[in-house]
Scaffold this active site. Structure first.
Site, PDB file in Angstrom:
ATOM      1  N   SER A 124      15.765  39.348  35.170  1.00 23.50           N
ATOM      2  CA  SER A 124      15.050  38.496  36.107  1.00 23.50           C
ATOM      3  C   SER A 124      16.050  37.553  36.763  1.00 23.50           C
ATOM      4  O   SER A 124      17.107  37.267  36.194  1.00 23.50           O
ATOM      5  CB  SER A 124      13.990  37.686  35.352  1.00 23.50           C
ATOM      6  OG  SER A 124      13.480  36.646  36.155  1.00 23.50           O
TER       7      SER A 124
ATOM      8  N   TYR B 297      11.933  32.554  28.069  1.00 21.90           N
ATOM      9  CA  TYR B 297      11.974  33.711  28.973  1.00 21.90           C
ATOM     10  C   TYR B 297      13.323  33.785  29.672  1.00 21.90           C
ATOM     11  O   TYR B 297      13.974  34.836  29.685  1.00 21.90           O
ATOM     12  CB  TYR B 297      10.838  33.599  29.993  1.00 21.90           C
ATOM     13  CG  TYR B 297      10.829  34.697  31.032  1.00 21.90           C
ATOM     14  CD1 TYR B 297      10.301  35.936  30.732  1.00 21.90           C
ATOM     15  CD2 TYR B 297      11.351  34.479  32.305  1.00 21.90           C
ATOM     16  CE1 TYR B 297      10.288  36.957  31.679  1.00 21.90           C
ATOM     17  CE2 TYR B 297      11.336  35.483  33.253  1.00 21.90           C
ATOM     18  CZ  TYR B 297      10.802  36.718  32.943  1.00 21.90           C
ATOM     19  OH  TYR B 297      10.793  37.723  33.872  1.00 21.90           O
ATOM     20  N   ALA B 298      13.772  32.666  30.247  1.00 21.77           N
ATOM     21  CA  ALA B 298      15.051  32.643  30.955  1.00 21.77           C
ATOM     22  C   ALA B 298      16.201  32.966  30.007  1.00 21.77           C
ATOM     23  O   ALA B 298      17.126  33.704  30.364  1.00 21.77           O
ATOM     24  CB  ALA B 298      15.267  31.285  31.615  1.00 21.77           C
TER      25      ALA B 298
ATOM     26  N   LYS C 202      16.266  36.713  29.233  1.00 23.68           N
ATOM     27  CA  LYS C 202      16.727  37.503  30.373  1.00 23.68           C
ATOM     28  C   LYS C 202      18.229  37.343  30.584  1.00 23.68           C
ATOM     29  O   LYS C 202      18.924  38.303  30.952  1.00 23.68           O
ATOM     30  CB  LYS C 202      15.957  37.129  31.639  1.00 23.68           C
ATOM     31  CG  LYS C 202      14.475  37.479  31.562  1.00 23.68           C
ATOM     32  CD  LYS C 202      14.259  38.962  31.292  1.00 23.68           C
ATOM     33  CE  LYS C 202      12.795  39.324  31.277  1.00 23.68           C
ATOM     34  NZ  LYS C 202      12.564  40.761  31.146  1.00 23.68           N
TER      35      LYS C 202
ATOM     36  N   ILE D 259       7.892  39.137  42.729  1.00 25.86           N
ATOM     37  CA  ILE D 259       7.113  40.278  43.214  1.00 25.86           C
ATOM     38  C   ILE D 259       5.661  39.829  43.353  1.00 25.86           C
ATOM     39  O   ILE D 259       5.062  39.349  42.394  1.00 25.86           O
ATOM     40  CB  ILE D 259       7.206  41.480  42.252  1.00 25.86           C
ATOM     41  CG1 ILE D 259       8.654  41.886  42.023  1.00 25.86           C
ATOM     42  CG2 ILE D 259       6.372  42.644  42.764  1.00 25.86           C
ATOM     43  CD1 ILE D 259       9.397  42.337  43.265  1.00 25.86           C
TER      44      ILE D 259
END
Length: 74
Positions: free
Chosen positions: A6, A19-20, A23, A52
């Site tokens: 991401s 999350y970061a 990734k 997206i």
């Protein structure tokens, strides 16, 4: 081998640090795999798509559009 990362891997995320972090780790994993397995002809890449637009993200993308180079979602 293709890993899906991401853009948060490169800019971080105030809303989801875990999350970061995961990734960013995935990007580093792809680099390490490519280095270790490249001699055997095995390629490893991490794809980091931007925002997206989907039904799930409708209405939440206005801030993300402002930080993308083209000013729009994928």
């Amino acid at each position: 081998m293709v890993l899906i990362s991401s853009t948060d891997a490169f800019v971080g995320s105030y809303a989801s640090m875990a999350y970061a972090t995961s990734k960013a780790g995935m990007v580093s994993l792809a680099k390490s795999l490519a280095r270790d397995l490249g001699a055997r002809g095995i390629r490893a890449n991490a794809v980091s798509p931007g925002w997206i637009e989907t039904d799930m993200t409708t209405g939440a993308s206005s801030g993300s559009k402002a930080v993308t180079p083209l000013g729009r979602g994928g």
